[in-house]
Write an enzyme that holds these catalytic residues in place. Structure first.
Site, PDB file in Angstrom:
ATOM      1  N   THR A 203      29.813  34.819 -17.751  1.00  0.00           N
ATOM      2  CA  THR A 203      29.389  36.179 -17.379  1.00  0.00           C
ATOM      3  C   THR A 203      28.216  36.631 -18.214  1.00  0.00           C
ATOM      4  O   THR A 203      28.156  36.338 -19.404  1.00  0.00           O
ATOM      5  CB  THR A 203      30.544  37.177 -17.639  1.00  0.00           C
ATOM      6  OG1 THR A 203      31.667  36.759 -16.888  1.00  0.00           O
ATOM      7  CG2 THR A 203      30.177  38.591 -17.249  1.00  0.00           C
ATOM      8  N   GLY A 233      37.443  39.092 -10.500  1.00  0.00           N
ATOM      9  CA  GLY A 233      37.747  39.653 -11.823  1.00  0.00           C
ATOM     10  C   GLY A 233      37.181  41.049 -11.992  1.00  0.00           C
ATOM     11  O   GLY A 233      36.973  41.786 -11.019  1.00  0.00           O
ATOM     12  N   ASP A 234      36.926  41.389 -13.243  1.00  0.00           N
ATOM     13  CA  ASP A 234      36.444  42.737 -13.553  1.00  0.00           C
ATOM     14  C   ASP A 234      34.953  42.932 -13.300  1.00  0.00           C
ATOM     15  O   ASP A 234      34.493  44.059 -13.079  1.00  0.00           O
ATOM     16  CB  ASP A 234      36.697  43.047 -15.038  1.00  0.00           C
ATOM     17  CG  ASP A 234      35.940  42.058 -15.930  1.00  0.00           C
ATOM     18  OD1 ASP A 234      36.022  40.832 -15.663  1.00  0.00           O
ATOM     19  OD2 ASP A 234      35.265  42.493 -16.877  1.00  0.00           O
ATOM     20  N   THR A 254      33.287  41.395 -20.986  1.00  0.00           N
ATOM     21  CA  THR A 254      33.402  39.974 -20.666  1.00  0.00           C
ATOM     22  C   THR A 254      34.775  39.498 -21.158  1.00  0.00           C
ATOM     23  O   THR A 254      35.389  40.124 -22.002  1.00  0.00           O
ATOM     24  CB  THR A 254      32.246  39.162 -21.287  1.00  0.00           C
ATOM     25  OG1 THR A 254      32.365  37.793 -20.905  1.00  0.00           O
ATOM     26  CG2 THR A 254      32.223  39.246 -22.802  1.00  0.00           C
ATOM     27  N   GLY A 255      35.224  38.392 -20.595  1.00  0.00           N
ATOM     28  CA  GLY A 255      36.540  37.881 -20.974  1.00  0.00           C
ATOM     29  C   GLY A 255      37.499  37.960 -19.813  1.00  0.00           C
ATOM     30  O   GLY A 255      37.087  38.012 -18.644  1.00  0.00           O
ATOM     31  N   GLY A 257      39.208  39.046 -17.031  1.00  0.00           N
ATOM     32  CA  GLY A 257      38.952  40.191 -16.167  1.00  0.00           C
ATOM     33  C   GLY A 257      40.183  40.984 -15.804  1.00  0.00           C
ATOM     34  O   GLY A 257      40.141  42.222 -15.721  1.00  0.00           O
TER      35      GLY A 257
HETATM   36  N1  ASP Z   1      35.160  38.735 -16.901  1.00  0.00           N
HETATM   37  C1  ASP Z   1      34.900  37.589 -16.062  1.00  0.00           C
HETATM   38  C2  ASP Z   1      35.993  37.520 -15.005  1.00  0.00           C
HETATM   39  O1  ASP Z   1      37.121  37.840 -15.273  1.00  0.00           O
HETATM   40  C3  ASP Z   1      34.844  36.298 -16.769  1.00  0.00           C
HETATM   41  C4  ASP Z   1      34.044  36.209 -18.042  1.00  0.00           C
HETATM   42  O2  ASP Z   1      33.648  37.208 -18.625  1.00  0.00           O
HETATM   43  O3  ASP Z   1      33.814  35.093 -18.471  1.00  0.00           O
HETATM   44  O4  ASP Z   1      35.710  37.081 -13.910  1.00  0.00           O
END
Ligand code: ASP
Length: 343
Positions: A203, A233-234, A254-255, A257
């Site tokens: 992301t 995701g988010d 990020t992370g 979601g």
């Molecule tokens: N937040 C993103 C998701 O959940 C993934 C990421 O940040 O790596 O799709």
């Protein structure tokens, strides 16, 4: 990327000494840079993305143009986990999510979009040319094509193909252990490990303030690698992966979601900034909330928030160490290591 990173850290060190005396920079992780214009974005891919955003901002361009141009660099990258060559879903298809938001609560978003190179630009068209905020799947693709976006062939990068082949052997949807398999502590998303040993991320979230003091943000992703088909995701969800309120501030995430969505993460951070919390303190409060909800499971996931307030102060906070963000102002161009709940 290793060389580039060494270069960045070296040049940061040199400029750091010079700038510290001007009291422009404090310790990493403390939001002491107040600047206008300013652009910040997630992970080390943010350095290149910020350069493109800076092209706009430094010429007194608008933040909304800067945040689109900026993340397009990452989307177009041939060796990155954000665009069309990123980690696919379980069925082998790359599905992309993106959103964009300006200083007047105008926003646009696309999710589960396939074979389009620049989802962030499609999101902007949704914002500007439709009465809607969000288009998904086949409908989003149809809209993109009608707007002149070419349908690309899907071709995974070598790294993504290898990662997918490896995943197929076990076909397990299980988070890799943070800081063991994934040196950047990036949680369940199994970012691709490049040949040079660096980790790529799924992301890029970017927020910027232009010379007029207006805020905008963008967020674009291939989502969680090897996700269920249809999973979103988010990142394309306004209020979760991104939120901008020109009076209070802007935030991106990020992370994992799912855990950002359940607390309406970016919106929550912006609301805390409105109440007077600094960007870092606001991000920390919402991370705290997620850690409390997840209990023991917080050890297994990574979430990071990155925020900018109306004064041009930037700050971030993550669940685990490893998250870093890129900042660009008239005075600095550098990576900042985020503070985290676990150390
Ligand atoms: N937040 C993103 C998701 O959940 C993934 C990421 O940040 O790596 O799709």
């Amino acid at each position: 990327m290793i060389n580039r990173r060494k270069f960045i850290h070296a040049s940061v060190f040199t400029s750091f000494a010079a700038l510290f005396s001007k009291k422009l920079i404090g310790r990493p992780g403390i939001e002491t840079i107040a600047a206008k214009p300013v652009v910040i974005s997630t992970w080390d891919a943010g350095i290149d993305a910020n350069k493109a955003a800076w092209e706009v901002l430094s010429k007194k361009g608008k933040a909304i143009d800067a945040v689109e141009k900026g993340v397009m660099v990452t989307e177009a990258s041939q060796n990155c986990c954000v665009g069309l060559r990123a980690n696919p879903d379980r069925d082998g298809f790359v599905t992309l999510d993106a959103c964009i938001m300006d200083d007047k609560f105008n926003c646009g978003s696309v999710a589960f979009l396939e074979r389009i190179k620049h989802p962030v630009s499609v999101a902007r068209r949704v914002m500007e040319k439709t009465p809607h905020v969000m288009l998904v799947g086949a409908g989003a693709q149809q809209f993109a094509v009608s707007e002149g976006f070419p349908l690309e062939e899907q071709k995974l990068s070598k790294d993504a193909q290898e990662a997918y082949d490896k995943w197929l052997k076990k076909s397990e949807y299980k988070p890799p252990a943070i800081n063991i398999e994934n040196k950047q502590g990036h949680g369940p998303f199994a970012p691709t490990k490049l040949e040079n040993g660096e980790w790529n991320h799924d992301t890029i979230g970017m927020v910027a303030m232009d010379s007029f003091g207006n805020l905008s943000g963008s967020c674009t992703t291939s989502g969680a690698g090897f996700k269920m088909r249809g999973r979103v995701g988010d990142s394309p969800i306004i209020g979760a992966g991104l939120f901008v309120d020109n009076e209070a501030g802007a935030c991106t995430a990020t992370g994992q979601g799912e855990d950002v969505i359940r607390v309406a993460g970016s919106h929550a951070v912006v609301e805390l900034m409105r109440q007077g919390f600094s960007p870092e303190a606001a991000c920390k409060k919402v991370i705290e909330r997620i850690v409390k909800i997840k209990k023991e499971k917080a050890k297994e996931i990574q979430v990071a928030f990155l925020a900018l307030n109306k004064k041009g102060h930037a700050g971030s906070f993550a669940i685990h160490p490893g998250f870093e963000y890129a900042i660009r102002t008239n005075e600095v161009e550098k990576l900042v290591k985020s503070k985290s709940w676990f150390t």
